[in-house]
Design a protein around this motif. Structure first.
Motif, PDB file in Angstrom:
ATOM      1  N   THR A  13      47.357  29.798  -3.176  1.00 56.44           N
ATOM      2  CA  THR A  13      47.117  29.651  -1.674  1.00 56.44           C
ATOM      3  C   THR A  13      47.919  28.252  -1.133  1.00 56.44           C
ATOM      4  OG1 THR A  13      45.065  28.719  -2.216  1.00 56.44           O
ATOM      5  CG2 THR A  13      45.124  30.914  -1.526  1.00 56.44           C
ATOM      6  N   ALA A  14      47.940  27.236  -2.071  1.00 52.40           N
ATOM      7  CA  ALA A  14      48.360  26.073  -1.613  1.00 52.40           C
ATOM      8  C   ALA A  14      49.785  26.183  -1.446  1.00 52.40           C
ATOM      9  CB  ALA A  14      48.043  25.128  -2.602  1.00 52.40           C
ATOM     10  N   ASN A  19      48.103  29.247   7.135  1.00 58.12           N
ATOM     11  CA  ASN A  19      47.855  30.591   7.455  1.00 58.12           C
ATOM     12  C   ASN A  19      47.215  31.275   6.478  1.00 58.12           C
ATOM     13  OD1 ASN A  19      48.602  29.947  10.162  1.00 58.12           O
ATOM     14  ND2 ASN A  19      50.372  31.014   9.900  1.00 58.12           N
ATOM     15  N   ARG A  20      47.972  31.238   5.172  1.00 56.11           N
ATOM     16  CA  ARG A  20      47.079  31.947   4.073  1.00 56.11           C
ATOM     17  C   ARG A  20      45.993  31.422   3.574  1.00 56.11           C
ATOM     18  NH1 ARG A  20      48.538  36.936   1.651  1.00 56.11           N
ATOM     19  NH2 ARG A  20      50.850  36.328   2.324  1.00 56.11           N
ATOM     20  N   ARG A  21      45.871  30.037   3.648  1.00 59.30           N
ATOM     21  CA  ARG A  21      44.484  29.419   3.442  1.00 59.30           C
ATOM     22  C   ARG A  21      43.567  29.915   4.416  1.00 59.30           C
ATOM     23  NH1 ARG A  21      48.047  25.142   2.257  1.00 59.30           N
ATOM     24  NH2 ARG A  21      47.383  23.972   3.901  1.00 59.30           N
ATOM     25  N   SER A  22      43.658  29.956   5.607  1.00 55.17           N
ATOM     26  CA  SER A  22      42.860  29.985   6.551  1.00 55.17           C
ATOM     27  C   SER A  22      42.153  31.756   6.376  1.00 55.17           C
ATOM     28  CB  SER A  22      43.334  29.985   8.110  1.00 55.17           C
ATOM     29  OG  SER A  22      42.535  30.526   8.844  1.00 55.17           O
ATOM     30  N   ALA A  26      38.703  32.917   5.036  1.00 55.85           N
ATOM     31  CA  ALA A  26      37.849  33.954   6.025  1.00 55.85           C
ATOM     32  C   ALA A  26      37.439  35.225   5.100  1.00 55.85           C
ATOM     33  CB  ALA A  26      38.602  34.427   7.337  1.00 55.85           C
ATOM     34  N   ARG A  27      38.305  35.903   4.392  1.00 52.45           N
ATOM     35  CA  ARG A  27      38.144  36.784   3.335  1.00 52.45           C
ATOM     36  C   ARG A  27      36.985  36.534   2.646  1.00 52.45           C
ATOM     37  NH1 ARG A  27      38.816  41.442   4.396  1.00 52.45           N
ATOM     38  NH2 ARG A  27      36.638  41.508   3.572  1.00 52.45           N
ATOM     39  N   THR A  54      43.491  30.549  14.062  1.00 54.10           N
ATOM     40  CA  THR A  54      42.852  30.470  12.773  1.00 54.10           C
ATOM     41  C   THR A  54      42.516  32.222  12.511  1.00 54.10           C
ATOM     42  OG1 THR A  54      41.218  29.481  11.235  1.00 54.10           O
ATOM     43  CG2 THR A  54      40.594  29.869  13.518  1.00 54.10           C
ATOM     44  N   PHE A  55      42.034  32.278  11.184  1.00 57.72           N
ATOM     45  CA  PHE A  55      41.449  33.536  11.007  1.00 57.72           C
ATOM     46  C   PHE A  55      39.965  33.586  10.895  1.00 57.72           C
ATOM     47  CE2 PHE A  55      45.828  34.048   9.332  1.00 57.72           C
ATOM     48  CZ  PHE A  55      45.884  35.477   9.535  1.00 57.72           C
TER      49      PHE A  55
END
Length: 178
Positions: A13-14, A19-22, A26-27, A54-55
């Motif tokens: 994720t880093a 966006n992927r981290r957000s 959330a997931r 953000t998610f």
């Protein structure tokens, strides 16, 4: 033939950006909440909030009393306040009651919703009038004796007659033959 013994690319994720981290946060929150509440939602989703860029995690518990309990369980788990939103149709009649939770958990927006009836929402949220309010309402109304009514026994019920309906096509055929 050679087979790969390890993955050709490694992603974390880093490496994938904010966006992927957000999304992953959330997931993870949605999975955590679903794993903790006794009532399973009908759907758990991660949705991009354009307003916050953000998610967010969303839990949809469905409809009915059990669905409403899922929202209350989510509220208890996240220490959030449950809201109620009465929905009316175009004639002003109450058509349903949404109960929900909107909160932020560790920086991640979370919402959980259920559609209930008015009676279920009242039961879940204990929205009956307070005893002091009930006393005031009773003192404002005049007490009257109930009026006697004529009872109807099961044998007195009149069932409407069933009238056979002839389709128009049959009537046309009958008219042609006459």
């Amino acid at each position: 033939m050679e087979q790969a013994t390890h993955a050709t690319t490694t992603t974390t994720t880093a490496v994938l950006g904010p966006n992927r981290r957000s999304y992953q946060r959330a997931r993870d929150l949605a999975d955590h909440v679903v794993g903790q509440v006794p009532t399973l939602p009908n759907a758990a989703e991660v949705h991009r909030s354009f307003a916050l860029d953000t998610f967010e995690a969303r839990l949809h518990f469905g409809a009915g009393l059990t669905a409403g309990r899922g929202v209350l369980e989510t509220a208890a788990l996240t220490d959030a306040e449950v809201t109620r939103e009465d929905k009316h149709d175009d004639r002003g009649q109450l058509s349903g009651v949404w109960i929900g939770v909107r909160t932020v958990v560790d920086g991640v927006p979370l919402s959980a919703w259920a559609l209930t009836s008015e009676a279920d929402a009242d039961q879940l949220l204990h929205t009956s009038p307070a005893p002091a309010d009930a006393d005031e309402a009773e003192s404002d109304t005049e007490v009257t004796q109930p009026l006697p009514t004529v009872g109807t026994g099961p044998g007195d019920v009149v069932i409407p007659a069933v009238i056979p309906v002839t389709p128009l096509a049959d009537k046309a055929e009958q008219g042609d033959g006459a």
